[in-house]
Scaffold this active site. Structure first.
Site, PDB file in Angstrom:
ATOM      1  N   ASP A   9       0.844  -1.205   0.000  1.00 15.35           N
ATOM      2  CA  ASP A   9       0.000   0.000   0.000  1.00 15.35           C
ATOM      3  C   ASP A   9       0.876   1.251   0.000  1.00 15.35           C
ATOM      4  O   ASP A   9       1.744   1.412   0.860  1.00 15.35           O
ATOM      5  CB  ASP A   9      -0.868  -0.004   1.265  1.00 15.35           C
ATOM      6  CG  ASP A   9      -1.781   1.211   1.353  1.00 15.35           C
ATOM      7  OD1 ASP A   9      -2.888   1.153   0.810  1.00 15.35           O
ATOM      8  OD2 ASP A   9      -1.375   2.218   1.963  1.00 15.35           O
ATOM      9  N   TYR A  53       2.501   9.936  -0.219  1.00 14.91           N
ATOM     10  CA  TYR A  53       3.646   9.458   0.571  1.00 14.91           C
ATOM     11  C   TYR A  53       4.991   9.794  -0.097  1.00 14.91           C
ATOM     12  O   TYR A  53       6.035   9.566   0.488  1.00 14.91           O
ATOM     13  CB  TYR A  53       3.580   7.934   0.800  1.00 14.91           C
ATOM     14  CG  TYR A  53       2.348   7.436   1.520  1.00 14.91           C
ATOM     15  CD1 TYR A  53       1.485   8.304   2.177  1.00 14.91           C
ATOM     16  CD2 TYR A  53       2.037   6.079   1.550  1.00 14.91           C
ATOM     17  CE1 TYR A  53       0.349   7.850   2.822  1.00 14.91           C
ATOM     18  CE2 TYR A  53       0.896   5.612   2.204  1.00 14.91           C
ATOM     19  CZ  TYR A  53       0.056   6.512   2.828  1.00 14.91           C
ATOM     20  OH  TYR A  53      -1.073   6.052   3.464  1.00 14.91           O
ATOM     21  N   LYS A 109      -3.066   5.669  -3.795  1.00 15.93           N
ATOM     22  CA  LYS A 109      -4.223   6.509  -3.455  1.00 15.93           C
ATOM     23  C   LYS A 109      -4.184   7.842  -4.184  1.00 15.93           C
ATOM     24  O   LYS A 109      -3.106   8.412  -4.394  1.00 15.93           O
ATOM     25  CB  LYS A 109      -4.259   6.766  -1.942  1.00 15.93           C
ATOM     26  CG  LYS A 109      -4.145   5.507  -1.116  1.00 15.93           C
ATOM     27  CD  LYS A 109      -4.361   5.752   0.357  1.00 15.93           C
ATOM     28  CE  LYS A 109      -3.907   4.547   1.155  1.00 15.93           C
ATOM     29  NZ  LYS A 109      -2.450   4.516   1.395  1.00 15.93           N
ATOM     30  N   HIS A 126      -8.023   9.064  -1.404  1.00 14.90           N
ATOM     31  CA  HIS A 126      -7.325   9.055  -0.114  1.00 14.90           C
ATOM     32  C   HIS A 126      -8.202   9.600   1.011  1.00 14.90           C
ATOM     33  O   HIS A 126      -8.146   9.131   2.129  1.00 14.90           O
ATOM     34  CB  HIS A 126      -6.020   9.845  -0.205  1.00 14.90           C
ATOM     35  CG  HIS A 126      -5.013   9.461   0.817  1.00 14.90           C
ATOM     36  ND1 HIS A 126      -3.667   9.491   0.591  1.00 14.90           N
ATOM     37  CD2 HIS A 126      -5.141   9.029   2.094  1.00 14.90           C
ATOM     38  CE1 HIS A 126      -3.025   9.098   1.687  1.00 14.90           C
ATOM     39  NE2 HIS A 126      -3.896   8.815   2.611  1.00 14.90           N
TER      40      HIS A 126
HETATM   41  N1  LIG Z   1      -5.549   6.038   4.159  1.00 10.01           N
HETATM   42  C1  LIG Z   1      -4.973   6.775   5.065  1.00 10.01           C
HETATM   43  O1  LIG Z   1      -5.362   7.935   5.308  1.00 10.01           O
HETATM   44  C2  LIG Z   1      -3.815   6.231   5.830  1.00 10.01           C
HETATM   45  C3  LIG Z   1      -3.331   6.894   6.963  1.00 10.01           C
HETATM   46  C4  LIG Z   1      -2.257   6.312   7.656  1.00 10.01           C
HETATM   47  C5  LIG Z   1      -1.722   5.105   7.221  1.00 10.01           C
HETATM   48  N2  LIG Z   1      -2.188   4.479   6.094  1.00 10.01           N
HETATM   49  C6  LIG Z   1      -1.631   3.198   5.601  1.00 10.01           C
HETATM   50  O2  LIG Z   1      -1.623   2.272   6.701  1.00 10.01           O
HETATM   51  C7  LIG Z   1      -0.290   1.783   6.864  1.00 10.01           C
HETATM   52  C8  LIG Z   1      -0.005   1.417   8.298  1.00 10.01           C
HETATM   53  O3  LIG Z   1      -0.208   2.533   9.163  1.00 10.01           O
HETATM   54  P1  LIG Z   1       0.972   3.437   9.753  1.00 10.01           P
HETATM   55  O4  LIG Z   1       2.123   3.412   8.825  1.00 10.01           O
HETATM   56  O5  LIG Z   1       0.376   4.748  10.083  1.00 10.01           O
HETATM   57  O6  LIG Z   1       1.394   2.782  11.107  1.00 10.01           O
HETATM   58  P2  LIG Z   1       1.294   1.323  11.806  1.00 10.01           P
HETATM   59  O7  LIG Z   1       1.460   0.231  10.815  1.00 10.01           O
HETATM   60  O8  LIG Z   1       0.088   1.340  12.670  1.00 10.01           O
HETATM   61  O9  LIG Z   1       2.558   1.396  12.764  1.00 10.01           O
HETATM   62  C9  LIG Z   1       3.866   1.521  12.267  1.00 10.01           C
HETATM   63  C10 LIG Z   1       4.798   1.695  13.458  1.00 10.01           C
HETATM   64  O10 LIG Z   1       4.767   0.520  14.263  1.00 10.01           O
HETATM   65  C11 LIG Z   1       6.079   0.032  14.443  1.00 10.01           C
HETATM   66  N3  LIG Z   1       6.042  -1.435  14.395  1.00 10.01           N
HETATM   67  C12 LIG Z   1       5.770  -2.203  13.310  1.00 10.01           C
HETATM   68  N4  LIG Z   1       5.803  -3.505  13.654  1.00 10.01           N
HETATM   69  C13 LIG Z   1       6.091  -3.558  14.965  1.00 10.01           C
HETATM   70  C14 LIG Z   1       6.273  -4.620  15.890  1.00 10.01           C
HETATM   71  N5  LIG Z   1       6.150  -5.890  15.509  1.00 10.01           N
HETATM   72  N6  LIG Z   1       6.587  -4.314  17.179  1.00 10.01           N
HETATM   73  C15 LIG Z   1       6.706  -3.021  17.572  1.00 10.01           C
HETATM   74  N7  LIG Z   1       6.544  -1.976  16.747  1.00 10.01           N
HETATM   75  C16 LIG Z   1       6.239  -2.236  15.450  1.00 10.01           C
HETATM   76  C17 LIG Z   1       6.896   0.588  13.299  1.00 10.01           C
HETATM   77  O11 LIG Z   1       8.244   0.750  13.681  1.00 10.01           O
HETATM   78  P3  LIG Z   1       9.446  -0.090  12.958  1.00 10.01           P
HETATM   79  O12 LIG Z   1       9.591   0.484  11.594  1.00 10.01           O
HETATM   80  O13 LIG Z   1      10.614   0.168  13.859  1.00 10.01           O
HETATM   81  O14 LIG Z   1       9.028  -1.528  12.953  1.00 10.01           O
HETATM   82  C18 LIG Z   1       6.233   1.938  13.076  1.00 10.01           C
HETATM   83  O15 LIG Z   1       6.771   2.905  13.945  1.00 10.01           O
HETATM   84  C19 LIG Z   1       0.554   2.955   6.352  1.00 10.01           C
HETATM   85  O16 LIG Z   1       1.895   2.628   6.190  1.00 10.01           O
HETATM   86  C20 LIG Z   1      -0.197   3.325   5.102  1.00 10.01           C
HETATM   87  O17 LIG Z   1       0.117   2.427   4.072  1.00 10.01           O
HETATM   88  C21 LIG Z   1      -3.230   5.045   5.396  1.00 10.01           C
END
Ligand SMILES: NC(=O)c1ccc[n+]([C@@H]2O[C@H](COP(=O)([O-])OP(=O)(O)OC[C@H]3O[C@@H](n4cnc5c(N)ncnc54)[C@H](OP(=O)(O)O)[C@@H]3O)[C@@H](O)[C@H]2O)c1
Length: 276
Positions: free
Chosen positions: A44, A49, A78, A109
């Site tokens: 994704d 981004y 998106k 988005h």
């Molecule tokens: N549509 C939208 O508006 C929207 C908004 C936000 C996000 N998104 C999508 O959703 C995806 C995921 O959300 P996100 O990136 O906001 O955050 P997330 O996946 O909820 O969290 C990522 C964080 O968690 C840590 N992490 C990952 N695996 C871990 C584990 N096993 N143990 C401990 N910490 C861990 C990562 O650090 P490390 O790198 O150190 O592992 C990073 O700091 C995004 O990347 C994006 O593709 C979409």
């Protein structure tokens, strides 16, 4: 073994994918490559981004290394533009930056002024076979209903903030009733909640030899929520994927459902709060 959800187009999509928000362009190619090497098949990204080019490079590297074929990947980006004309331009740019002939999914988005125009651009590429599935992100019930009523191609997903504290039960039931897949963004609340020390997740994790993060991802995927955790740590990338060798019981699912606080991690515009 990966599990799949079926979109309303009939296409199968891996229930667990890899998110790339906030991954610096310099780290993105390697992270995407590592994810594909670890078994992820759904990736994704977004125009917003600023890493579509590097996501494409990671995909190309993985294909060149023989890890995967293009047709086995599910690539999502998106729309970050508003309206039909800009939408078409943006889609062309995304295809070009990612270096792909087609996208598996492209979603709006977030709601903007001219969502119908933006969606019309997606529909045009969908009919041309250049985008295999189209959908929404950050649309609430009323906004989603409007899109269903006023557009021709039904959205396949709504990608919304969904994690332990904000489980989006009402949206989940609404989307299910419409045959639209509930997709979670920030499934780990951006790492903000210490999921590995949550007593409920830890107790369940002890039983299966899993961490709190793994239990939560299992909960979401078992609830048929498409889940896309992000990581640049090879260790986390692997462990986040290692969730398909156990099943939560109905009682465990209920225990985790009860941890819902209907509370966003915050910091996002109010237009992105969709717990309704
Ligand atoms: N549509 C939208 O508006 C929207 C908004 C936000 C996000 N998104 C999508 O959703 C995806 C995921 O959300 P996100 O990136 O906001 O955050 P997330 O996946 O909820 O969290 C990522 C964080 O968690 C840590 N992490 C990952 N695996 C871990 C584990 N096993 N143990 C401990 N910490 C861990 C990562 O650090 P490390 O790198 O150190 O592992 C990073 O700091 C995004 O990347 C994006 O593709 C979409």
């Amino acid at each position: 073994m990966m599990e799949y959800l079926t979109l309303n187009t009939g296409a199968k999509v891996p229930v667990l994918g890899f998110g790339t928000y906030l991954i610096e362009p310099r780290d993105t190619k390697q992270a995407v490559y590592e994810a594909i090497k670890a078994g992820y098949r759904s990736i994704d990204t977004s125009q917003d981004y600023y890493n579509e080019k590097e996501v494409g490079q990671g995909i190309t590297q993985a294909i060149s290394a023989g890890l995967v074929k293009r047709e086995d990947l599910f690539v999502t980006t998106k729309v970050d533009t508003d309206g039909y004309k800009q939408g078409k331009k943006g889609i062309e740019e995304s295809l070009s930056k990612l270096g792909l002939d087609y996208l598996d999914m492209m979603i709006l988005h977030w709601p903007r002024r001219d969502d119908l125009g933006s969606y019309q651009a997606l529909e045009e590429y969908y009919h041309a076979g250049k985008i295999k599935a189209i959908g929404l992100s950050n649309f609430n019930i009323a906004q989603t209903k409007k899109m269903i009523e006023q557009t021709e191609v039904k959205p396949v997903v709504d990608q919304i903030e969904t994690n332990l504290n904000l489980q989006q039960g009402k949206m989940h039931d609404f989307l299910l009733s419409e045959g639209i897949v509930h997709e979670s963004w920030s499934p780990l609340a951006q790492g903000a909640q210490n999921l590995n020390t949550n007593p409920v997740l830890a107790k369940i994790g002890q039983k299966y030899g899993k961490t709190g993060v793994q239990v939560l991802s299992r909960f979401l995927t078992q609830w048929h929520v498409m889940t896309i955790p992000r990581s640049i740590s090879p260790e986390h990338i692997k462990s986040n994927f290692d969730i398909f060798d156990f099943q939560l019981t109905a009682d465990e699912m209920t225990d985790i459902r009860q941890l819902d606080q209907h509370r966003s991690q915050g910091g996002w515009p109010s237009s992105m709060q969709v717990d309704a």
